[in-house]
Scaffold this motif. Structure first.
Motif, short mmCIF file in Angstrom:
data_model
loop_
_atom_site.label_atom_id
_atom_site.label_comp_id
_atom_site.label_asym_id
_atom_site.label_seq_id
_atom_site.Cartn_x
_atom_site.Cartn_y
_atom_site.Cartn_z
N MET A 188 -0.32 0.48 0.02
CA MET A 188 -1.44 0.98 0.81
C MET A 188 -2.73 0.95 0.01
O MET A 188 -3.79 0.60 0.55
CB MET A 188 -1.13 2.40 1.29
CG MET A 188 -2.04 2.88 2.35
SD MET A 188 -1.80 1.89 3.85
CE MET A 188 -3.43 1.94 4.48
N THR A 189 -2.68 1.29 -1.26
CA THR A 189 -3.87 1.25 -2.11
C THR A 189 -4.36 -0.19 -2.27
O THR A 189 -5.56 -0.44 -2.25
CB THR A 189 -3.57 1.87 -3.47
OG1 THR A 189 -3.13 3.22 -3.27
CG2 THR A 189 -4.80 1.89 -4.36
N TYR A 190 -3.45 -1.12 -2.42
CA TYR A 190 -3.81 -2.53 -2.53
C TYR A 190 -4.52 -3.01 -1.25
O TYR A 190 -5.57 -3.66 -1.31
CB TYR A 190 -2.58 -3.38 -2.81
CG TYR A 190 -2.87 -4.87 -2.82
CD1 TYR A 190 -3.47 -5.47 -3.90
CD2 TYR A 190 -2.55 -5.65 -1.72
CE1 TYR A 190 -3.74 -6.83 -3.91
CE2 TYR A 190 -2.82 -7.01 -1.71
CZ TYR A 190 -3.42 -7.59 -2.81
OH TYR A 190 -3.69 -8.92 -2.81
N ILE A 191 -3.95 -2.69 -0.10
CA ILE A 191 -4.55 -3.09 1.17
C ILE A 191 -5.93 -2.45 1.32
O ILE A 191 -6.89 -3.11 1.71
CB ILE A 191 -3.63 -2.72 2.34
CG1 ILE A 191 -2.36 -3.57 2.30
CG2 ILE A 191 -4.35 -2.88 3.66
CD1 ILE A 191 -1.29 -3.11 3.28
N ALA A 192 -6.02 -1.17 1.02
CA ALA A 192 -7.30 -0.46 1.16
C ALA A 192 -8.36 -1.02 0.22
O ALA A 192 -9.52 -1.15 0.59
CB ALA A 192 -7.10 1.03 0.91
N ALA A 193 -7.97 -1.40 -0.99
CA ALA A 193 -8.93 -1.96 -1.94
C ALA A 193 -9.42 -3.31 -1.46
O ALA A 193 -10.61 -3.65 -1.65
CB ALA A 193 -8.29 -2.08 -3.32
N ARG A 194 -8.55 -4.09 -0.85
CA ARG A 194 -8.96 -5.41 -0.37
C ARG A 194 -9.83 -5.32 0.88
O ARG A 194 -10.64 -6.21 1.12
CB ARG A 194 -7.72 -6.25 -0.05
CG ARG A 194 -6.78 -6.46 -1.23
CD ARG A 194 -7.32 -7.34 -2.27
NE ARG A 194 -7.13 -8.72 -1.87
CZ ARG A 194 -7.60 -9.74 -2.53
NH1 ARG A 194 -8.29 -9.55 -3.60
NH2 ARG A 194 -7.38 -10.95 -2.12
N LYS A 195 -9.64 -4.29 1.69
CA LYS A 195 -10.36 -4.17 2.95
C LYS A 195 -11.51 -3.17 2.90
O LYS A 195 -12.00 -2.75 3.93
CB LYS A 195 -9.39 -3.75 4.07
CG LYS A 195 -8.33 -4.77 4.36
CD LYS A 195 -8.93 -6.00 4.97
CE LYS A 195 -7.85 -6.98 5.39
NZ LYS A 195 -8.38 -8.13 6.07
N SER A 196 -11.93 -2.78 1.71
CA SER A 196 -13.06 -1.85 1.62
C SER A 196 -14.30 -2.54 1.15
O SER A 196 -14.29 -3.66 0.70
CB SER A 196 -12.73 -0.69 0.70
OG SER A 196 -12.55 -1.14 -0.62
N ALA A 205 6.06 3.10 -4.12
CA ALA A 205 5.87 1.71 -3.68
C ALA A 205 4.97 1.64 -2.45
O ALA A 205 4.08 0.79 -2.37
CB ALA A 205 7.23 1.07 -3.38
N ALA A 206 5.17 2.54 -1.50
CA ALA A 206 4.35 2.56 -0.30
C ALA A 206 2.89 2.88 -0.64
O ALA A 206 1.97 2.27 -0.10
CB ALA A 206 4.89 3.57 0.70
N ALA A 207 2.69 3.82 -1.54
CA ALA A 207 1.32 4.17 -1.96
C ALA A 207 0.64 3.01 -2.68
O ALA A 207 -0.56 2.76 -2.49
CB ALA A 207 1.34 5.41 -2.84
N ALA A 208 1.40 2.29 -3.48
CA ALA A 208 0.84 1.13 -4.19
C ALA A 208 0.42 0.04 -3.20
O ALA A 208 -0.67 -0.55 -3.33
CB ALA A 208 1.84 0.58 -5.19
#
Length: 83
Positions: free
Chosen positions: A75-83, A70-73
């Protein structure tokens, strides 16, 4: 003759916190690194809580793995939105 592979340099866009790298993301700015701190703290907390609060390795695994996924999901969501 074998063809040479072109290496792609990691250059973040303007205002990007993360840079995509092989299906994942790495921090590219101070904001990205500051986002990783609570993520890492949560992973350590889940590991310690999972190992201390259970009697067997199987129960610890059933607590730790879903929390880390859940934490990785997130974090991946946040990183995809902020990249």
């Amino acid at each position: 003759m074998a063809s040479r592979k072109q290496t792609k340099k990691l250059r973040p866009g303007p205002g990007a916190w993360f840079v995509p790298l092989r299906g994942s993301y790495i921090p590219a700015s101070a904001a990205g690194w500051w986002t990783y701190l609570p993520f890492t703290a949560y992973l350590v907390f889940a590991l310690v809580a999972g190992l201390q609060g259970t009697e067997s390795i199987a129960m610890a695994t059933l607590f730790i793995v879903p929390n880390w996924i859940a934490a990785a999901a997130v974090m991946t969501y946040i990183a995809a939105r902020k990249s």
